[in-house]
Write a protein that holds these residues in place. Sequence first.
Motif, PDB file in Angstrom:
ATOM      1  N   ARG A   1       0.756  -1.058  -0.356  1.00 37.18           N
ATOM      2  CA  ARG A   1      -0.134  -0.020   0.072  1.00 37.18           C
ATOM      3  C   ARG A   1       0.681   1.309   0.154  1.00 37.18           C
ATOM      4  NH1 ARG A   1      -5.036  -0.455   1.066  1.00 37.18           N
ATOM      5  NH2 ARG A   1      -5.614   2.038   0.042  1.00 37.18           N
ATOM      6  N   LEU A   2       2.158   1.828   0.391  1.00 36.77           N
ATOM      7  CA  LEU A   2       2.912   1.850   0.534  1.00 36.77           C
ATOM      8  C   LEU A   2       3.412   2.332  -0.721  1.00 36.77           C
ATOM      9  CD1 LEU A   2       4.396   1.810   3.970  1.00 36.77           C
ATOM     10  CD2 LEU A   2       2.429   3.118   3.523  1.00 36.77           C
ATOM     11  N   THR A   3       3.013   2.015  -1.459  1.00 39.49           N
ATOM     12  CA  THR A   3       3.476   2.581  -2.702  1.00 39.49           C
ATOM     13  C   THR A   3       3.101   3.985  -4.179  1.00 39.49           C
ATOM     14  OG1 THR A   3       3.229   0.569  -3.688  1.00 39.49           O
ATOM     15  CG2 THR A   3       3.506   1.853  -5.413  1.00 39.49           C
ATOM     16  N   TYR A   4       4.200   4.771  -4.231  1.00 41.76           N
ATOM     17  CA  TYR A   4       3.858   6.309  -4.644  1.00 41.76           C
ATOM     18  C   TYR A   4       3.404   6.287  -5.893  1.00 41.76           C
ATOM     19  CZ  TYR A   4       5.263   5.951   0.261  1.00 41.76           C
ATOM     20  OH  TYR A   4       5.910   5.765   2.032  1.00 41.76           O
ATOM     21  N   GLU A   5       4.422   6.098  -6.716  1.00 42.90           N
ATOM     22  CA  GLU A   5       4.882   6.343  -7.884  1.00 42.90           C
ATOM     23  C   GLU A   5       4.122   4.904  -8.588  1.00 42.90           C
ATOM     24  OE1 GLU A   5       8.258   8.388  -9.163  1.00 42.90           O
ATOM     25  OE2 GLU A   5       8.326   9.343  -7.226  1.00 42.90           O
ATOM     26  N   GLY A   6       3.529   4.842  -9.724  1.00 42.42           N
ATOM     27  CA  GLY A   6       3.183   3.841 -10.195  1.00 42.42           C
ATOM     28  C   GLY A   6       2.279   3.028  -9.645  1.00 42.42           C
ATOM     29  N   THR A   7       1.818   1.725 -10.512  1.00 44.10           N
ATOM     30  CA  THR A   7       1.341   1.019  -9.339  1.00 44.10           C
ATOM     31  C   THR A   7       1.541  -0.514  -9.528  1.00 44.10           C
ATOM     32  OG1 THR A   7      -0.291  -0.135 -11.448  1.00 44.10           O
ATOM     33  CG2 THR A   7      -1.155   1.533 -10.482  1.00 44.10           C
ATOM     34  N   HIS A   8       0.832  -0.767  -7.560  1.00 45.52           N
ATOM     35  CA  HIS A   8       1.916  -2.811  -7.134  1.00 45.52           C
ATOM     36  C   HIS A   8       1.469  -3.373  -7.790  1.00 45.52           C
ATOM     37  CE1 HIS A   8       3.842  -4.964  -4.818  1.00 45.52           C
ATOM     38  NE2 HIS A   8       2.513  -5.655  -4.429  1.00 45.52           N
ATOM     39  N   THR A   9       1.961  -4.177  -8.973  1.00 42.52           N
ATOM     40  CA  THR A   9       1.645  -5.377  -9.600  1.00 42.52           C
ATOM     41  C   THR A   9       1.232  -6.330  -8.464  1.00 42.52           C
ATOM     42  OG1 THR A   9       2.161  -4.854 -11.866  1.00 42.52           O
ATOM     43  CG2 THR A   9       1.841  -7.256 -11.431  1.00 42.52           C
ATOM     44  N   CYS A  10       0.801  -7.181  -7.985  1.00 40.18           N
ATOM     45  CA  CYS A  10       0.863  -8.388  -7.187  1.00 40.18           C
ATOM     46  C   CYS A  10       1.217  -9.436  -8.388  1.00 40.18           C
ATOM     47  CB  CYS A  10      -1.135  -8.723  -6.814  1.00 40.18           C
ATOM     48  SG  CYS A  10      -1.271 -10.561  -6.318  1.00 40.18           S
TER      49      CYS A  10
ATOM     50  N   SER B   1       1.138  -4.315   9.452  1.00 37.75           N
ATOM     51  CA  SER B   1       2.062  -3.621   9.647  1.00 37.75           C
ATOM     52  C   SER B   1       2.102  -1.839   9.504  1.00 37.75           C
ATOM     53  CB  SER B   1       2.986  -4.698  10.433  1.00 37.75           C
ATOM     54  OG  SER B   1       2.847  -4.977  10.968  1.00 37.75           O
ATOM     55  N   LYS B   2       2.619  -2.053   8.461  1.00 38.90           N
ATOM     56  CA  LYS B   2       3.249  -1.206   7.933  1.00 38.90           C
ATOM     57  C   LYS B   2       2.133  -0.073   6.900  1.00 38.90           C
ATOM     58  CE  LYS B   2       6.693  -3.038   7.916  1.00 38.90           C
ATOM     59  NZ  LYS B   2       8.335  -2.865   8.847  1.00 38.90           N
ATOM     60  N   ALA B   3       1.248  -0.865   6.680  1.00 39.69           N
ATOM     61  CA  ALA B   3      -0.432   0.229   5.897  1.00 39.69           C
ATOM     62  C   ALA B   3      -1.003   0.908   7.135  1.00 39.69           C
ATOM     63  CB  ALA B   3      -0.923  -0.079   4.612  1.00 39.69           C
ATOM     64  N   TYR B   4      -0.939   0.090   7.629  1.00 41.75           N
ATOM     65  CA  TYR B   4      -2.618   0.901   8.674  1.00 41.75           C
ATOM     66  C   TYR B   4      -1.757   0.899   9.829  1.00 41.75           C
ATOM     67  CZ  TYR B   4      -5.744  -1.248   5.565  1.00 41.75           C
ATOM     68  OH  TYR B   4      -6.181  -1.794   4.169  1.00 41.75           O
ATOM     69  N   SER B   5      -0.113   0.848   9.990  1.00 42.17           N
ATOM     70  CA  SER B   5       0.499   1.185  11.719  1.00 42.17           C
ATOM     71  C   SER B   5       0.545   0.269  12.960  1.00 42.17           C
ATOM     72  CB  SER B   5       0.446   2.953  11.751  1.00 42.17           C
ATOM     73  OG  SER B   5       1.059   3.467  12.050  1.00 42.17           O
ATOM     74  N   MET B   6       0.494  -1.225  12.243  1.00 40.30           N
ATOM     75  CA  MET B   6      -0.259  -1.510  13.847  1.00 40.30           C
ATOM     76  C   MET B   6       0.816  -2.805  13.602  1.00 40.30           C
ATOM     77  SD  MET B   6      -4.211  -2.414  11.983  1.00 40.30           S
ATOM     78  CE  MET B   6      -5.031  -3.792  13.009  1.00 40.30           C
ATOM     79  N   THR B   7       1.778  -2.285  13.563  1.00 43.99           N
ATOM     80  CA  THR B   7       2.938  -3.442  14.172  1.00 43.99           C
ATOM     81  C   THR B   7       2.905  -3.793  15.176  1.00 43.99           C
ATOM     82  OG1 THR B   7       4.405  -1.177  15.219  1.00 43.99           O
ATOM     83  CG2 THR B   7       4.923  -2.256  12.818  1.00 43.99           C
ATOM     84  N   GLY B   8       2.367  -3.129  16.231  1.00 50.86           N
ATOM     85  CA  GLY B   8       2.185  -4.242  17.535  1.00 50.86           C
ATOM     86  C   GLY B   8       0.626  -5.256  17.820  1.00 50.86           C
TER      87      GLY B   8
ATOM     88  N   ASN C   1     -12.839  -0.022   7.275  1.00 52.02           N
ATOM     89  CA  ASN C   1     -12.851   1.497   7.413  1.00 52.02           C
ATOM     90  C   ASN C   1     -12.029   1.856   7.196  1.00 52.02           C
ATOM     91  OD1 ASN C   1     -15.793   1.691   7.197  1.00 52.02           O
ATOM     92  ND2 ASN C   1     -15.621   0.317   9.291  1.00 52.02           N
ATOM     93  N   GLY C   2     -10.576   1.459   7.017  1.00 52.47           N
ATOM     94  CA  GLY C   2      -9.896   2.576   7.123  1.00 52.47           C
ATOM     95  C   GLY C   2      -9.000   3.092   5.877  1.00 52.47           C
ATOM     96  N   GLU C   3      -9.542   3.031   4.955  1.00 55.80           N
ATOM     97  CA  GLU C   3      -8.545   3.782   3.453  1.00 55.80           C
ATOM     98  C   GLU C   3      -8.171   5.071   3.830  1.00 55.80           C
ATOM     99  OE1 GLU C   3      -8.018   2.740   0.169  1.00 55.80           O
ATOM    100  OE2 GLU C   3      -8.207   0.883   2.057  1.00 55.80           O
ATOM    101  N   GLU C   4      -9.453   5.869   3.950  1.00 54.54           N
ATOM    102  CA  GLU C   4      -9.144   6.994   4.111  1.00 54.54           C
ATOM    103  C   GLU C   4      -7.889   7.452   5.425  1.00 54.54           C
ATOM    104  OE1 GLU C   4     -12.330   9.039   5.500  1.00 54.54           O
ATOM    105  OE2 GLU C   4     -11.114  10.924   6.016  1.00 54.54           O
ATOM    106  N   GLU C   5      -7.681   6.763   6.214  1.00 54.43           N
ATOM    107  CA  GLU C   5      -6.231   6.954   7.087  1.00 54.43           C
ATOM    108  C   GLU C   5      -5.406   6.194   6.190  1.00 54.43           C
ATOM    109  OE1 GLU C   5      -5.832   8.388  10.568  1.00 54.43           O
ATOM    110  OE2 GLU C   5      -8.015   8.335  10.264  1.00 54.43           O
ATOM    111  N   VAL C   6      -5.579   5.254   5.501  1.00 52.69           N
ATOM    112  CA  VAL C   6      -4.188   4.576   4.751  1.00 52.69           C
ATOM    113  C   VAL C   6      -3.912   6.264   3.655  1.00 52.69           C
ATOM    114  CG1 VAL C   6      -3.264   3.074   3.461  1.00 52.69           C
ATOM    115  CG2 VAL C   6      -4.490   2.100   4.820  1.00 52.69           C
TER     116      VAL C   6
END
Lengths: 391, 163
Positions: free
Chosen positions: A212-221, A239-246, A287-292
């Motif tokens: 989700r942390l892709t800033y340029e171009g689109t991520h290919t799965c 962990s990363k996209a939603y800031s939920m490491t713990g 419901n997390g899209e906006e925060e992401v």
Amino acid sequence: MRTQCNPSRFISNSMQKVPPSGIRKFFDMASGSEDVISLGVGEPDYVTPWHIREACIHSIEHGETSYTSNYGLIELREEISRSYVKRHGVYYNPEEEILVTTGVSEALDLAIRAITNPGDEIIVVQPSYVAYVPSVIFAGGVPVTIGARGENDFKITAAEIEAAITDKTKAVIINYPNNPTGATIGKDELEAIADVIVEHDIMMISDDVYERLTYEGTHTCFSALEGMRDRTIMLNGFSKAYSMTGFRMAYAMAAPEIINSMMLIHQYSMLCAPITAQVGAIEALRNGEEEVGKMVREYDRRRKLIVGGLNDLGLDCFNPRGAFYAFPSIKSTGLTADEFAERLLHEQNVVTIPGDIFGDTGAGHLRCAYAASREDIKEALDRISTFVDGL
Amino acid sequence: MDEQTRNILEILEEDARIVPEEIAALTGMTVEEVEQKIEYLEKAKIIRQYKTIIDWELAGENYVYAIIELKVQLERKLGYQAIAERLYKFPEVRSVRLLSGEHDISITVRGNSMKQVAFFVAEKIATLDQVQSTATHFVLKTYKENGLILDEPDQVKRLAVSP
Ligand SMILES: Cc1ncc(COP(=O)(O)O)c(C=O)c1O
């Protein structure tokens, strides 16, 4: 009289093969001093969005404190499945093709253990996350490391993978967007890699935790590429996209046979992921899209700030298109990355991580995590500037 | 809205004092592009004003705030706009809002003492022809203002190094 015990004699051979973590040394050096600015942290500097925390509190208040299915809550697996259909058009059956795990860390361990026989070779593309090589060794496999090169913006090529394949090769592990380089890889490049994977009849383990942390171009799965779904073990997490490491929340997706084997290990080791964290993950997906979106936009600003700043200091930095790491070259200073990072920490109290910890081709580079406040990034750049000027 | 405009607005909403050079460093735009965009946004009145959120209590200035709910009687031909215009001209009145529900209008008033606010309401607001009734609520403490949490606890510390 009973003879004395020497505990180290009991340690397994595979444990002895694992080198100590290079990150550890910097952790120890940094933990003593005050006024340290850290670009050494591979985790978001945001607290988990409130609505996710709130969902967890609510769940605990309502007494949701039990085990769940070994696979994880079905509602969560359904949300995960939907999110992949929506983002990548690839469908995984929530009943038997998705396993909820405690972190991508566990998913990675399970994936490797599920497919590795003693002596099987697993190709690890470096610079890479520090857990890949040890995980292969723990599973009794043989890690074969290959290096993505700076000249190629740290993207591995199909030819480089193919050159490392032998008749013992079982799988390849890739990670884009990448920790530590921030490199991403394009669809065409992945298609070429897919051809190699099929031709040699091996599997792909794709760690997409920074997707989700892709800033340029689109991520290919990778598993969305034609014919790749059943050859891929897809790892992703919160962990990363939603800031939920713990929270230790992640998942693996693969063909039913693979997921079933991973589930068996999980069942007898972890049993299941914690229910509270699973509830939080459901809320994140619903419901997390906006925060992401907000966090990604802010990381993007910091990315431009730090990459521009490093380049201005003459520390040549290619453009990282994903994750939250800048990976500048410090070769122009004549120091090794280790010398640079160690002296920078001692003389200016800035923590960075030498690139060769993540693999040979990372030599001469530093990993600078920009999941830090803008003030800290600016201050770190000032201090690095003072340091470089004084060399 | 395009990505660049959104970027600039979000950055400015957070920090009105940030200079175009810094916005350029954060967005990858040139300084001139940033300046042009901001000029346009100001002209188009999308950016209305640059303001500062001040903790007056911490500064030792004990302003008193009150929220006053009004029930109003509408005169023929003159709608809510007319009463709003009368209300917002008072410098003591910091905000005016039309509400749905039990009351019609809510205003925020700032004064130097409870007495001053109470007299202002009694003499200037309650006596307006269209005002039927008022309910005054004094603000005891502000926890969050314009999206900013004023007494937020310190963040939990992260490790200095992690994978
Ligand atoms: C590439 C990569 N994979 C996996 C992980 C571990 O993630 P998790 O918190 O889901 O275990 C990390 C954490 O830094 C990472 O960088």
